[in-house]
Design a protein around this motif. Structure first.
Motif, short mmCIF file in Angstrom:
data_model
loop_
_atom_site.label_atom_id
_atom_site.label_comp_id
_atom_site.label_asym_id
_atom_site.label_seq_id
_atom_site.Cartn_x
_atom_site.Cartn_y
_atom_site.Cartn_z
N ALA A 196 -52.72 37.29 -42.61
CA ALA A 196 -52.85 37.06 -44.05
C ALA A 196 -52.60 38.37 -44.80
O ALA A 196 -53.43 39.29 -44.75
CB ALA A 196 -54.24 36.52 -44.36
N ASP A 201 -50.94 33.63 -48.43
CA ASP A 201 -51.24 33.51 -46.99
C ASP A 201 -52.67 33.00 -46.78
O ASP A 201 -52.93 32.23 -45.85
CB ASP A 201 -51.10 34.87 -46.28
CG ASP A 201 -49.67 35.37 -46.22
OD1 ASP A 201 -48.74 34.55 -46.33
OD2 ASP A 201 -49.49 36.60 -46.05
N GLU A 204 -52.64 29.38 -47.16
CA GLU A 204 -52.05 28.75 -45.98
C GLU A 204 -53.05 28.75 -44.81
O GLU A 204 -53.17 27.76 -44.08
CB GLU A 204 -50.78 29.50 -45.58
CG GLU A 204 -49.97 28.77 -44.54
CD GLU A 204 -48.68 29.51 -44.17
OE1 GLU A 204 -48.20 29.27 -43.05
OE2 GLU A 204 -48.17 30.32 -44.97
#
Ligand SMILES: Nc1nc2c(ncn2[C@@H]2O[C@H](COP(=O)(O)OP(=O)(O)OP(=O)(O)O)[C@@H](O)[C@H]2O)c(=O)[nH]1
Ligand SMILES: [Mg+2]
Length: 214
Positions: A196, A201, A204
């Motif tokens: 990340a 990120d 996600e």
């Protein structure tokens, strides 16, 4: 003989979790303390590593009190002025040499990989033995992850010299000087080395965390 090792399994190594970066793509602050699925990245990394390692230590600069919840030794980068993950690796190797003098190996991982494989140490050791290498590095999708590696503790002498005298900053540039093994992990159902770097990120990672069995 198939399936048998010629040597006893190496003891679980100490590990250094690198969290000393500036997290600029994340907007600054401590990336390790950003949340995914209700837990910090650091807590998720600790969960993945605890059963594979002898002791965990955190590589981070500034006031260690902000990590007090995790009950880990916090190791600052050397003050010689060099920065980057290799500074954290060197601080970790020096810490291991002092506090775990019997340890021959140290694992390094970043603090921003919340889905690290549970067979990380075992497979890195195996790759090192099979490929007769000094350093073992994790890879996925044909790409290596230079800071996810098993390091010989004795390399700290060379590493200090490389940082001070040769001005080496890139992890790959340093490890390329040594016989280096790669251990490759499958990326299905998900890349275990997902990391990340940005707020996107993190979003996600939330989705991936929901699909994780634990
Ligand atoms: N100890 C230490 N760790 C570092 C340093 N620079 C990066 N790292 C760590 O190395 C790992 C990989 O680095 P990056 O993903 O680039 O993280 P970062 O440098 O904080 O993030 P960016 O500023 O966005 O590049 C992260 O876990 C960082 O915390 C450093 O100077 N010292
Ligand atoms: Mg960086």
């Amino acid at each position: 003989m198939f399936g048998r090792r010629s040597m006893a399994d190496p003891p679980a190594p100490p590990a250094i979790i690198l969290a000393g970066g500036l997290a600029q793509r994340m907007g600054g602050g401590d990336k390790a303390l950003r949340m995914v699925g209700g837990r910090t990245l650091l807590a998720l990394v600790i969960d993945r590593l605890a059963s594979q390692c002898d002791i965990l230590a955190l590589s981070a600069n500034g006031d260690p009190a902000r990590f007090a919840d995790y009950d880990l030794p916090v190791i600052a980068d050397p003050v010689d002025g060099f920065r980057g993950p290799l500074a954290g690796v060197l601080a970790g190797l020096d810490w291991v040499a002092e506090h775990r003098p019997a340890a021959r190996w140290m694992l390094s991982t970043p603090a921003d990989c919340p889905f690290l494989p549970r067979d990380l140490v075992a497979r890195l050791h195996q790759a090192r033995i099979d490929q007769q290498a000094d350093i073992a590095v994790a890879a996925s999708a044909g790409r290596s992850h230079p800071v996810i590696a098993l390091w010989p503790v004795g390399l700290r002498i060379d590493l200090r010299r490389a940082l001070l005298a040769d001005d080496i900053r890139k992890v790959d540039r340093f490890t390329a000087r040594y016989p280096r093994a790669m251990a490759e992990w499958p990326v299905e159902p998900a890349d275990p080395f997902f990391n990340a770097n940005t707020p996107q990120d993190l979003a996600e990672a939330e989705g991936l965390a929901m699909r994780e069995p634990d």
